[in-house]
Design a protein around this motif. Structure first.
Motif, PDB file in Angstrom:
ATOM      1  N   LEU A  67      -4.239   7.348   3.466  1.00  0.00           N
ATOM      2  CA  LEU A  67      -5.301   7.067   4.430  1.00  0.00           C
ATOM      3  C   LEU A  67      -4.811   5.945   5.334  1.00  0.00           C
ATOM      4  CD1 LEU A  67      -8.263   7.732   5.210  1.00  0.00           C
ATOM      5  CD2 LEU A  67      -8.928   5.810   3.755  1.00  0.00           C
ATOM      6  N   ILE A  68      -4.757   6.207   6.636  1.00  0.00           N
ATOM      7  CA  ILE A  68      -4.270   5.234   7.614  1.00  0.00           C
ATOM      8  C   ILE A  68      -5.392   4.911   8.587  1.00  0.00           C
ATOM      9  CG2 ILE A  68      -2.585   4.783   9.436  1.00  0.00           C
ATOM     10  CD1 ILE A  68      -0.787   6.864   8.154  1.00  0.00           C
ATOM     11  N   HIS A  69      -5.582   3.625   8.846  1.00  0.00           N
ATOM     12  CA  HIS A  69      -6.544   3.217   9.868  1.00  0.00           C
ATOM     13  C   HIS A  69      -5.798   3.112  11.185  1.00  0.00           C
ATOM     14  CE1 HIS A  69      -8.978   0.492  12.342  1.00  0.00           C
ATOM     15  NE2 HIS A  69      -9.987   1.085  11.728  1.00  0.00           N
ATOM     16  N   VAL A  70      -6.339   3.746  12.217  1.00  0.00           N
ATOM     17  CA  VAL A  70      -5.726   3.700  13.547  1.00  0.00           C
ATOM     18  C   VAL A  70      -6.663   2.988  14.515  1.00  0.00           C
ATOM     19  CG1 VAL A  70      -4.228   5.694  13.273  1.00  0.00           C
ATOM     20  CG2 VAL A  70      -6.538   6.024  14.070  1.00  0.00           C
ATOM     21  N   PHE A  71      -6.077   2.179  15.390  1.00  0.00           N
ATOM     22  CA  PHE A  71      -6.828   1.384  16.340  1.00  0.00           C
ATOM     23  C   PHE A  71      -7.549   2.250  17.368  1.00  0.00           C
ATOM     24  CE2 PHE A  71      -6.671  -0.871  20.473  1.00  0.00           C
ATOM     25  CZ  PHE A  71      -7.601  -1.859  20.197  1.00  0.00           C
ATOM     26  N   HIS A  72      -6.839   3.240  17.863  1.00  0.00           N
ATOM     27  CA  HIS A  72      -7.434   4.141  18.857  1.00  0.00           C
ATOM     28  C   HIS A  72      -6.918   5.542  18.575  1.00  0.00           C
ATOM     29  CE1 HIS A  72      -9.385   5.342  22.543  1.00  0.00           C
ATOM     30  NE2 HIS A  72      -8.259   5.871  22.986  1.00  0.00           N
ATOM     31  N   GLU A  73      -7.773   6.351  17.991  1.00  0.00           N
ATOM     32  CA  GLU A  73      -7.409   7.707  17.599  1.00  0.00           C
ATOM     33  C   GLU A  73      -7.366   8.612  18.831  1.00  0.00           C
ATOM     34  OE1 GLU A  73      -9.483  11.066  14.890  1.00  0.00           O
ATOM     35  OE2 GLU A  73      -9.660   9.002  14.211  1.00  0.00           O
TER      36      GLU A  73
ATOM     37  N   LEU B 113       7.745   5.041  -0.402  1.00  0.00           N
ATOM     38  CA  LEU B 113       6.344   4.737  -0.091  1.00  0.00           C
ATOM     39  C   LEU B 113       6.178   3.283   0.350  1.00  0.00           C
ATOM     40  CD1 LEU B 113       4.609   6.674  -2.991  1.00  0.00           C
ATOM     41  CD2 LEU B 113       4.422   7.183  -0.545  1.00  0.00           C
ATOM     42  N   ALA B 114       6.896   2.373  -0.291  1.00  0.00           N
ATOM     43  CA  ALA B 114       6.826   0.962   0.110  1.00  0.00           C
ATOM     44  C   ALA B 114       7.380   0.769   1.513  1.00  0.00           C
ATOM     45  CB  ALA B 114       7.589   0.102  -0.892  1.00  0.00           C
ATOM     46  N   THR B 115       8.456   1.480   1.826  1.00  0.00           N
ATOM     47  CA  THR B 115       9.026   1.390   3.171  1.00  0.00           C
ATOM     48  C   THR B 115       8.053   1.944   4.208  1.00  0.00           C
ATOM     49  OG1 THR B 115      11.238   1.623   2.227  1.00  0.00           O
ATOM     50  CG2 THR B 115      11.022   1.996   4.599  1.00  0.00           C
ATOM     51  N   LEU B 116       7.420   3.063   3.897  1.00  0.00           N
ATOM     52  CA  LEU B 116       6.423   3.627   4.806  1.00  0.00           C
ATOM     53  C   LEU B 116       5.257   2.658   4.986  1.00  0.00           C
ATOM     54  CD1 LEU B 116       5.457   5.995   6.555  1.00  0.00           C
ATOM     55  CD2 LEU B 116       4.404   6.953   4.492  1.00  0.00           C
ATOM     56  N   ALA B 117       4.839   2.005   3.908  1.00  0.00           N
ATOM     57  CA  ALA B 117       3.758   1.023   4.001  1.00  0.00           C
ATOM     58  C   ALA B 117       4.139  -0.117   4.940  1.00  0.00           C
ATOM     59  CB  ALA B 117       3.418   0.476   2.615  1.00  0.00           C
ATOM     60  N   MET B 118       5.376  -0.606   4.834  1.00  0.00           N
ATOM     61  CA  MET B 118       5.821  -1.683   5.723  1.00  0.00           C
ATOM     62  C   MET B 118       5.853  -1.228   7.180  1.00  0.00           C
ATOM     63  SD  MET B 118       8.739  -3.722   3.586  1.00  0.00           S
ATOM     64  CE  MET B 118       9.749  -2.298   3.222  1.00  0.00           C
ATOM     65  N   ILE B 119       6.358  -0.025   7.399  1.00  0.00           N
ATOM     66  CA  ILE B 119       6.431   0.487   8.770  1.00  0.00           C
ATOM     67  C   ILE B 119       5.031   0.568   9.376  1.00  0.00           C
ATOM     68  CG2 ILE B 119       6.930   2.547  10.160  1.00  0.00           C
ATOM     69  CD1 ILE B 119       9.296   3.076   8.208  1.00  0.00           C
ATOM     70  N   LEU B 120       4.094   1.150   8.634  1.00  0.00           N
ATOM     71  CA  LEU B 120       2.744   1.346   9.168  1.00  0.00           C
ATOM     72  C   LEU B 120       1.990   0.032   9.335  1.00  0.00           C
ATOM     73  CD1 LEU B 120       1.739   4.568   7.239  1.00  0.00           C
ATOM     74  CD2 LEU B 120       2.386   4.365   9.642  1.00  0.00           C
ATOM     75  N   CYS B 121       2.197  -0.907   8.434  1.00  0.00           N
ATOM     76  CA  CYS B 121       1.489  -2.184   8.548  1.00  0.00           C
ATOM     77  C   CYS B 121       2.072  -3.065   9.647  1.00  0.00           C
ATOM     78  CB  CYS B 121       1.488  -2.920   7.217  1.00  0.00           C
ATOM     79  SG  CYS B 121       0.398  -2.153   6.003  1.00  0.00           S
TER      80      CYS B 121
ATOM     81  N   PHE C 110     -10.062   6.570  10.737  1.00  0.00           N
ATOM     82  CA  PHE C 110      -9.129   6.795   9.645  1.00  0.00           C
ATOM     83  C   PHE C 110      -8.554   8.194   9.747  1.00  0.00           C
ATOM     84  CE2 PHE C 110     -11.757   3.384   8.039  1.00  0.00           C
ATOM     85  CZ  PHE C 110     -10.829   2.568   7.409  1.00  0.00           C
ATOM     86  N   VAL C 111      -7.287   8.302   9.399  1.00  0.00           N
ATOM     87  CA  VAL C 111      -6.593   9.585   9.418  1.00  0.00           C
ATOM     88  C   VAL C 111      -5.978   9.804   8.037  1.00  0.00           C
ATOM     89  CG1 VAL C 111      -4.701  10.908  10.445  1.00  0.00           C
ATOM     90  CG2 VAL C 111      -6.062   9.370  11.877  1.00  0.00           C
ATOM     91  N   ARG C 112      -6.187  10.985   7.479  1.00  0.00           N
ATOM     92  CA  ARG C 112      -5.585  11.343   6.179  1.00  0.00           C
ATOM     93  C   ARG C 112      -4.281  12.091   6.448  1.00  0.00           C
ATOM     94  NH1 ARG C 112      -8.598   9.974   2.127  1.00  0.00           N
ATOM     95  NH2 ARG C 112     -10.848   9.921   2.288  1.00  0.00           N
ATOM     96  N   VAL C 113      -3.223  11.601   5.817  1.00  0.00           N
ATOM     97  CA  VAL C 113      -1.904  12.210   5.968  1.00  0.00           C
ATOM     98  C   VAL C 113      -1.465  12.752   4.613  1.00  0.00           C
ATOM     99  CG1 VAL C 113       0.499  11.808   6.613  1.00  0.00           C
ATOM    100  CG2 VAL C 113      -1.326  10.564   7.787  1.00  0.00           C
ATOM    101  N   PRO C 114      -1.285  14.074   4.488  1.00  0.00           N
ATOM    102  CA  PRO C 114      -0.777  14.627   3.225  1.00  0.00           C
ATOM    103  C   PRO C 114       0.695  14.240   3.061  1.00  0.00           C
ATOM    104  CG  PRO C 114      -1.033  16.352   4.856  1.00  0.00           C
ATOM    105  CD  PRO C 114      -1.565  15.100   5.483  1.00  0.00           C
ATOM    106  N   LEU C 115       1.048  13.801   1.863  1.00  0.00           N
ATOM    107  CA  LEU C 115       2.413  13.331   1.610  1.00  0.00           C
ATOM    108  C   LEU C 115       3.153  14.259   0.660  1.00  0.00           C
ATOM    109  CD1 LEU C 115       1.859   9.510   1.088  1.00  0.00           C
ATOM    110  CD2 LEU C 115       2.763  10.644   3.104  1.00  0.00           C
ATOM    111  N   GLU C 116       4.433  14.413   0.920  1.00  0.00           N
ATOM    112  CA  GLU C 116       5.310  15.151   0.024  1.00  0.00           C
ATOM    113  C   GLU C 116       6.175  14.200  -0.793  1.00  0.00           C
ATOM    114  OE1 GLU C 116       7.517  18.198   2.123  1.00  0.00           O
ATOM    115  OE2 GLU C 116       5.859  18.359   3.556  1.00  0.00           O
ATOM    116  N   MET C 117       6.482  13.025  -0.241  1.00  0.00           N
ATOM    117  CA  MET C 117       7.366  12.096  -0.945  1.00  0.00           C
ATOM    118  C   MET C 117       6.620  11.371  -2.058  1.00  0.00           C
ATOM    119  SD  MET C 117       8.108   8.988   1.638  1.00  0.00           S
ATOM    120  CE  MET C 117       6.819   8.207   2.557  1.00  0.00           C
ATOM    121  N   ARG C 118       7.374  11.039  -3.113  1.00  0.00           N
ATOM    122  CA  ARG C 118       6.783  10.373  -4.275  1.00  0.00           C
ATOM    123  C   ARG C 118       7.542   9.108  -4.675  1.00  0.00           C
ATOM    124  NH1 ARG C 118       3.466  13.364  -2.813  1.00  0.00           N
ATOM    125  NH2 ARG C 118       2.379  14.998  -3.933  1.00  0.00           N
TER     126      ARG C 118
END
Length: 163
Positions: free
Chosen positions: A133-139, A107-115, A94-102
């Motif tokens: 919090l993002i789960h990555v297959f191979h960090e 956020l929904a668009t980012l969720a779609m991109i990442l999923c 898991f990787v924690r990414v600090p966000l500036e956007m609200r």
């Protein structure tokens, strides 16, 4: 006009998709596509709580191109890792990414991109929307991954939805 077409882009997309799915330009198909393009946005208007205002459509198209390229590259990378490495060699995490956007639409668009991107999955969003919090297959490199998410996706999404 706004009364009959509350979401013109959605109506246009529905019209085009209906024609593509039917693979026909027959007048009856076009009339049905027009009826759906008008009726569906009207009937679902109350289900869309946040109005979407795209401020930079050209940037949105460019971001779409980057996302498509990233999807292909990521799919090839994940396939290569699955075919050439043992499962014990893969380092998921898991990787924690600090966000500036609200903005909820960004956020929904980012969720779609990442999923949609092979090898990543949206894990959790902090209650205050400050950390993702993002789960990555191979960090590989956490700092580089966070920088990539922020520059490639978050910054353009903020310009598109929040500026």
């Amino acid at each position: 006009m706004k009364r009959w077409l509350p979401s013109p882009l959605l109506s246009l997309a529905l019209f085009v998709v209906w024609l593509l799915l039917n693979q026909s330009l027959h007048p009856a198909t076009m009339v049905l596509a027009a009826l759906l393009a008008i009726a569906v946005p009207l009937l679902t208007q109350s289900l869309r709580p946040a109005r979407v205002k795209v401020r930079k459509p050209l940037l949105a198209l460019r971001l779409g191109g980057f996302v498509m390229r990233d999807l292909v590259v990521s799919a090839i990378t994940v396939a290569r890792l699955l075919l050439t490495r043992r499962s014990s060699e893969l380092k998921a995490g898991f990787v924690r990414v600090p966000l500036e956007m609200r903005d909820p639409n960004a956020l929904a668009t980012l969720a779609m991109i990442l999923c949609l991107t092979p090898g990543t999955a949206w894990g959790e969003l902090a209650f205050d929307r400050s950390t993702l919090l993002i789960h990555v297959f191979h960090e590989v490199d956490e700092a580089a991954f966070v920088a990539m998410i922020k520059t490639r996706y978050e910054q353009p999404l903020m310009e598109i939805f929040e500026s």
